[in-house]
Design an enzyme around this catalytic site. Structure first.
Site, mmCIF file in Angstrom:
data_model
loop_
_atom_site.group_PDB
_atom_site.id
_atom_site.type_symbol
_atom_site.label_atom_id
_atom_site.label_comp_id
_atom_site.label_asym_id
_atom_site.label_seq_id
_atom_site.Cartn_x
_atom_site.Cartn_y
_atom_site.Cartn_z
ATOM 1 N N LYS A 282 -6.593 -12.452 -8.676
ATOM 2 C CA LYS A 282 -7.859 -12.482 -7.963
ATOM 3 C C LYS A 282 -8.846 -11.447 -8.522
ATOM 4 O O LYS A 282 -8.446 -10.367 -8.946
ATOM 5 C CB LYS A 282 -7.586 -12.151 -6.476
ATOM 6 C CG LYS A 282 -8.314 -13.062 -5.508
ATOM 7 C CD LYS A 282 -7.870 -12.787 -4.079
ATOM 8 C CE LYS A 282 -8.891 -11.964 -3.326
ATOM 9 N NZ LYS A 282 -8.557 -11.789 -1.908
ATOM 10 N N LYS B 168 -12.519 -5.494 -7.105
ATOM 11 C CA LYS B 168 -13.434 -4.426 -7.495
ATOM 12 C C LYS B 168 -12.686 -3.176 -7.922
ATOM 13 O O LYS B 168 -13.261 -2.288 -8.535
ATOM 14 C CB LYS B 168 -14.423 -4.117 -6.367
ATOM 15 C CG LYS B 168 -13.819 -3.596 -5.095
ATOM 16 C CD LYS B 168 -14.899 -3.370 -4.040
ATOM 17 C CE LYS B 168 -14.308 -3.501 -2.655
ATOM 18 N NZ LYS B 168 -15.118 -4.207 -1.710
ATOM 19 N N LYS C 173 0.825 -1.218 0.000
ATOM 20 C CA LYS C 173 0.000 0.000 0.000
ATOM 21 C C LYS C 173 0.853 1.259 0.000
ATOM 22 O O LYS C 173 0.523 2.250 -0.646
ATOM 23 C CB LYS C 173 -0.923 0.012 1.235
ATOM 24 C CG LYS C 173 -2.142 -0.882 1.079
ATOM 25 C CD LYS C 173 -3.096 -0.672 2.237
ATOM 26 C CE LYS C 173 -4.273 -1.638 2.170
ATOM 27 N NZ LYS C 173 -5.096 -1.585 3.389
#
Ligand code: TRP
Length: 330
Positions: free
Chosen positions: A196, A199, A114
């Protein structure tokens, strides 16, 4: 009667769930409700680690609550609540952060990843995110935590922090174990079946949103990336696209992979994709209807949150009280 074991889990209010979130996580949460004492949280404090608009967050947290319930989380059976409604989460986070080492947090792969993505906003909250997650879990004396692969390391550090604290002060916290579902579906991207389903994928065709219209769902499945083999057979390595579609179809119909292979023997991919798309649309239809209904029942959602906050506060305050007493704050 033996007491039921407690399950705790939470999701960040980042938007509409995908089919992957539903089949991989949410559906398991729903199934666990009878056998376990479940506590499900909308972790709104966690979402402050990235910049957001207040109005948007306000909307998303209510929407996620409605999605929980629409998918089958039953506030009569489980405690469903908003993290920020229970002050003990923030309070225990501070205490636990004093029992967590910088070195441990530095090793978190999600932090590194991140921080790499948000170079302009590497805030301290992003760094201490796992401590807040540990507080979530430990406040409820949780026995089991259903988490995906990406959260295993955070559960591991939660266990380390809890053991360290218990080592000094006695058995204050239950040491949580990961809950590995009996049948776990790992749903992959429809466009790049090696990664994976997410969204946040820029390619809208890569994921199915829980609220996609039936036509959209079918169109996305028609465009799903497959191979040129023309045989419906499971092989993750050489046929990741078809294998993913088979997992999805198996997951929504309950049919085994062998049954599916037989069902589509001698048929083309076109037929197969169409059938999977229709089955998924059918599965999501009642969830979508319930969701729309809930989003117009604001009073009901508020009542759920009020009761959830009361129940959660009761348990959390007990644990925090114990901690404060042990460390000399009472
Ligand atoms: N960090 C988790 C995620 O991003 C969400 C989360 C917060 C969580 N607190 C939790 C999950 C406690 C399980 C238990 O998916």
């Amino acid at each position: 009667m033996t007491e039921k074991k407690r399950i705790f889990s939470g999701m960040q209010p980042t938007g509409i769930l995908t089919l992957g979130n539903y089949l991989g996580a949410m559906r398991n949460w729903v199934a666990l409700q009878d056998e376990y004492d479940c506590v499900y949280c909308v972790v709104d404090l966690h979402s402050l680690t990235v910049r957001h608009e207040a109005a948007e967050l306000r909307k998303r947290r209510m929407s996620l609550l409605a999605q929980y319930i629409a998918c089958g989380i039953d506030p009569e059976k489980s405690i469903v609540f908003m993290q920020s409604h229970v002050p003990a989460h923030a309070e225990l986070t501070w205490v636990l952060s004093c029992y967590t080492y910088m070195g441990e947090l530095n090793r978190m792969t999600q932090f590194k990843e991140k921080a790499g993505r948000h170079q302009d906003n590497i805030n301290a909250g992003l760094f201490t995110y796992p401590v807040l997650m540990a507080a979530d879990i430990l406040l409820y004396q949780s026995d089991l935590v259903p988490v995906g692969d990406d959260q295993k390391q955070h559960l591991e550090i939660t266990r380390d922090i809890a053991k360290r604290f218990n080592g000094v002060y006695g058995d204050v916290f239950t040491i949580p174990d990961p809950y590995i579902p009996k049948v776990g579906a790992r749903i992959m991207s429809l466009q790049e079946p090696e990664s994976k389903m997410s969204k946040s994928d820029e390619n809208q065709n890569a994921f199915i949103s829980l609220l996609d219209a039936p036509e959209t769902i079918i169109r996305k499945f028609k465009r799903a990336v497959t191979d040129s083999d023309a045989v419906v057979r499971y092989d993750e390595k050489t046929k990741p696209g078809i294998s993913n579609l088979m997992s999805i179809y198996s997951s929504v119909t309950g049919k085994s992979l062998e049954q599916i292979q037989q069902e589509f023997e001698g048929k083309g991919y076109g037929d197969f994709k169409m059938t999977v798309g229709e089955a998924v649309a059918e599965t999501l239809k009642p969830i979508q209807e319930r969701y729309q209904e809930l989003m117009t029942s604001k009073d009901y959602l508020r009542d759920v949150l009020k009761k959830g906050a009361e129940d959660a506060n009761r348990i959390a305050a007990r644990t925090l009280g114990k901690v404060y007493k042990k460390i000399g704050l009472v």
